[in-house]
Design a protein around this motif. Structure first.
Motif, PDB file in Angstrom:
ATOM      1  N   ALA A  54      -6.994  -5.590  -8.950  1.00 54.35           N
ATOM      2  CA  ALA A  54      -6.090  -4.924  -8.237  1.00 54.35           C
ATOM      3  C   ALA A  54      -5.490  -5.702  -7.157  1.00 54.35           C
ATOM      4  O   ALA A  54      -4.536  -6.093  -6.532  1.00 54.35           O
ATOM      5  CB  ALA A  54      -6.554  -3.815  -7.572  1.00 54.35           C
ATOM      6  N   ILE A  55      -6.600  -6.546  -6.416  1.00 49.20           N
ATOM      7  CA  ILE A  55      -5.985  -7.267  -5.211  1.00 49.20           C
ATOM      8  C   ILE A  55      -5.258  -8.706  -5.590  1.00 49.20           C
ATOM      9  O   ILE A  55      -4.171  -8.892  -4.797  1.00 49.20           O
ATOM     10  CB  ILE A  55      -7.281  -7.710  -4.316  1.00 49.20           C
ATOM     11  N   PRO A  56      -5.681  -9.340  -6.484  1.00 49.59           N
ATOM     12  CA  PRO A  56      -4.839 -10.692  -6.837  1.00 49.59           C
ATOM     13  C   PRO A  56      -3.429 -10.077  -7.258  1.00 49.59           C
ATOM     14  O   PRO A  56      -2.475 -11.053  -7.117  1.00 49.59           O
ATOM     15  CB  PRO A  56      -5.696 -11.347  -7.840  1.00 49.59           C
ATOM     16  N   ILE A  61       2.119 -10.100  -6.926  1.00 52.28           N
ATOM     17  CA  ILE A  61       3.519  -9.010  -6.815  1.00 52.28           C
ATOM     18  C   ILE A  61       4.293  -9.381  -5.571  1.00 52.28           C
ATOM     19  O   ILE A  61       5.520  -9.767  -5.660  1.00 52.28           O
ATOM     20  CB  ILE A  61       3.459  -7.606  -6.941  1.00 52.28           C
ATOM     21  N   SER A  62       3.558  -9.721  -4.532  1.00 51.71           N
ATOM     22  CA  SER A  62       3.953  -9.978  -3.127  1.00 51.71           C
ATOM     23  C   SER A  62       4.933 -11.628  -3.412  1.00 51.71           C
ATOM     24  O   SER A  62       5.828 -11.640  -2.837  1.00 51.71           O
ATOM     25  CB  SER A  62       2.971  -9.837  -2.215  1.00 51.71           C
ATOM     26  N   ALA A  63       4.090 -12.442  -3.915  1.00 51.48           N
ATOM     27  CA  ALA A  63       4.635 -13.738  -4.099  1.00 51.48           C
ATOM     28  C   ALA A  63       5.805 -13.773  -4.944  1.00 51.48           C
ATOM     29  O   ALA A  63       6.759 -14.565  -4.689  1.00 51.48           O
ATOM     30  CB  ALA A  63       3.613 -14.604  -4.517  1.00 51.48           C
ATOM     31  N   GLU A  64       5.833 -12.966  -6.058  1.00 56.02           N
ATOM     32  CA  GLU A  64       6.909 -13.019  -6.763  1.00 56.02           C
ATOM     33  C   GLU A  64       8.157 -12.302  -6.428  1.00 56.02           C
ATOM     34  O   GLU A  64       9.180 -12.709  -6.932  1.00 56.02           O
ATOM     35  CB  GLU A  64       6.681 -12.381  -8.315  1.00 56.02           C
ATOM     36  N   THR A  65       7.896 -11.791  -5.282  1.00 54.36           N
ATOM     37  CA  THR A  65       9.163 -10.818  -5.006  1.00 54.36           C
ATOM     38  C   THR A  65       9.597 -11.710  -3.623  1.00 54.36           C
ATOM     39  O   THR A  65      10.342 -11.103  -2.507  1.00 54.36           O
ATOM     40  CB  THR A  65       8.801  -9.572  -4.369  1.00 54.36           C
ATOM     41  N   GLU A  66       9.223 -12.694  -3.387  1.00 51.79           N
ATOM     42  CA  GLU A  66       9.353 -13.777  -2.201  1.00 51.79           C
ATOM     43  C   GLU A  66       8.906 -13.161  -0.840  1.00 51.79           C
ATOM     44  O   GLU A  66       9.551 -13.220   0.104  1.00 51.79           O
ATOM     45  CB  GLU A  66      10.862 -14.156  -2.424  1.00 51.79           C
ATOM     46  N   PHE A  67       7.915 -12.516  -1.007  1.00 50.80           N
ATOM     47  CA  PHE A  67       7.122 -11.813   0.048  1.00 50.80           C
ATOM     48  C   PHE A  67       8.290 -10.718   0.803  1.00 50.80           C
ATOM     49  O   PHE A  67       8.094 -10.776   2.076  1.00 50.80           O
ATOM     50  CB  PHE A  67       6.454 -12.974   1.199  1.00 50.80           C
ATOM     51  N   ASN A  68       8.887  -9.912  -0.050  1.00 49.04           N
ATOM     52  CA  ASN A  68       9.653  -9.072   0.555  1.00 49.04           C
ATOM     53  C   ASN A  68       8.765  -8.196   1.242  1.00 49.04           C
ATOM     54  O   ASN A  68       7.682  -7.598   0.836  1.00 49.04           O
ATOM     55  CB  ASN A  68      10.402  -8.410  -0.682  1.00 49.04           C
ATOM     56  N   ALA A  71       7.879  -4.855  -0.737  1.00 50.92           N
ATOM     57  CA  ALA A  71       6.887  -5.068  -1.818  1.00 50.92           C
ATOM     58  C   ALA A  71       5.440  -5.178  -1.420  1.00 50.92           C
ATOM     59  O   ALA A  71       4.519  -4.715  -2.055  1.00 50.92           O
ATOM     60  CB  ALA A  71       7.242  -6.476  -2.585  1.00 50.92           C
ATOM     61  N   ILE A  72       5.404  -5.929  -0.144  1.00 54.30           N
ATOM     62  CA  ILE A  72       3.976  -6.053   0.678  1.00 54.30           C
ATOM     63  C   ILE A  72       3.543  -4.788   0.864  1.00 54.30           C
ATOM     64  O   ILE A  72       2.307  -4.483   0.523  1.00 54.30           O
ATOM     65  CB  ILE A  72       4.172  -7.081   1.705  1.00 54.30           C
ATOM     66  N   LEU A  78      -0.560   0.565  -2.768  1.00 53.22           N
ATOM     67  CA  LEU A  78      -1.026   1.137  -3.944  1.00 53.22           C
ATOM     68  C   LEU A  78      -2.375   0.593  -4.414  1.00 53.22           C
ATOM     69  O   LEU A  78      -3.300   1.358  -4.670  1.00 53.22           O
ATOM     70  CB  LEU A  78      -0.017   0.526  -5.020  1.00 53.22           C
ATOM     71  N   PHE A  79      -2.558  -0.972  -4.002  1.00 55.45           N
ATOM     72  CA  PHE A  79      -3.824  -1.365  -4.646  1.00 55.45           C
ATOM     73  C   PHE A  79      -4.838  -1.406  -3.370  1.00 55.45           C
ATOM     74  O   PHE A  79      -5.920  -1.221  -3.834  1.00 55.45           O
ATOM     75  CB  PHE A  79      -3.420  -2.875  -4.820  1.00 55.45           C
ATOM     76  N   GLY A  80      -4.477  -1.275  -2.115  1.00 50.94           N
ATOM     77  CA  GLY A  80      -5.577  -1.241  -1.251  1.00 50.94           C
ATOM     78  C   GLY A  80      -6.218   0.337  -1.161  1.00 50.94           C
ATOM     79  O   GLY A  80      -7.208   0.339  -1.167  1.00 50.94           O
TER      80      GLY A  80
END
Length: 100
Positions: A54-56, A61-68, A71-72, A78-80
């Motif tokens: 979940a963490i990676p 997901i955050s990197a693919e959305t250009e750190f929007n 999304a972060i 969700l994952f935390g």
């Protein structure tokens, strides 16, 4: 095998999330011949895999959305929270097994 030792080994499989998340349940699974202990070792090992995935995934997901920021925040929630829930579940299962 002594029933008390079985309970302790089974509980430590769940509690190993804090000291040896994958190693301890894997060793117990292959080293102990008792079916009940190996069942708990397998369940705890599989539950320890979730935060590892979940963490990676949240970072990707955050990197693919250009750190929007949205999304972060969604990834953290969700994952935390689900990783936290898995940790709490492991503690509860360890206590249940230990007190039986």
């Amino acid at each position: 095998m002594n029933p008390k030792v079985k309970r302790i080994l089974s509980a430590f499989c769940y509690f190993s999330l804090f000291f040896a998340p994958f190693l301890f349940p894997a060793v117990i699974y292959f080293a102990v011949q008792d079916r009940g202990v190996t069942c708990h070792a397998k369940r705890s090992f599989l539950s320890h895999l979730f935060p590892l995935i979940a963490i990676p995934l949240g970072i990707i997901i955050s990197a693919e959305t250009e750190f929007n920021m949205t999304a972060i925040i969604i990834s953290v929630i969700l994952f935390g929270l689900t990783s936290f829930a898995v940790m709490v579940w492991n503690i509860i299962q360890g206590i249940k097994v230990f007190t039986r």
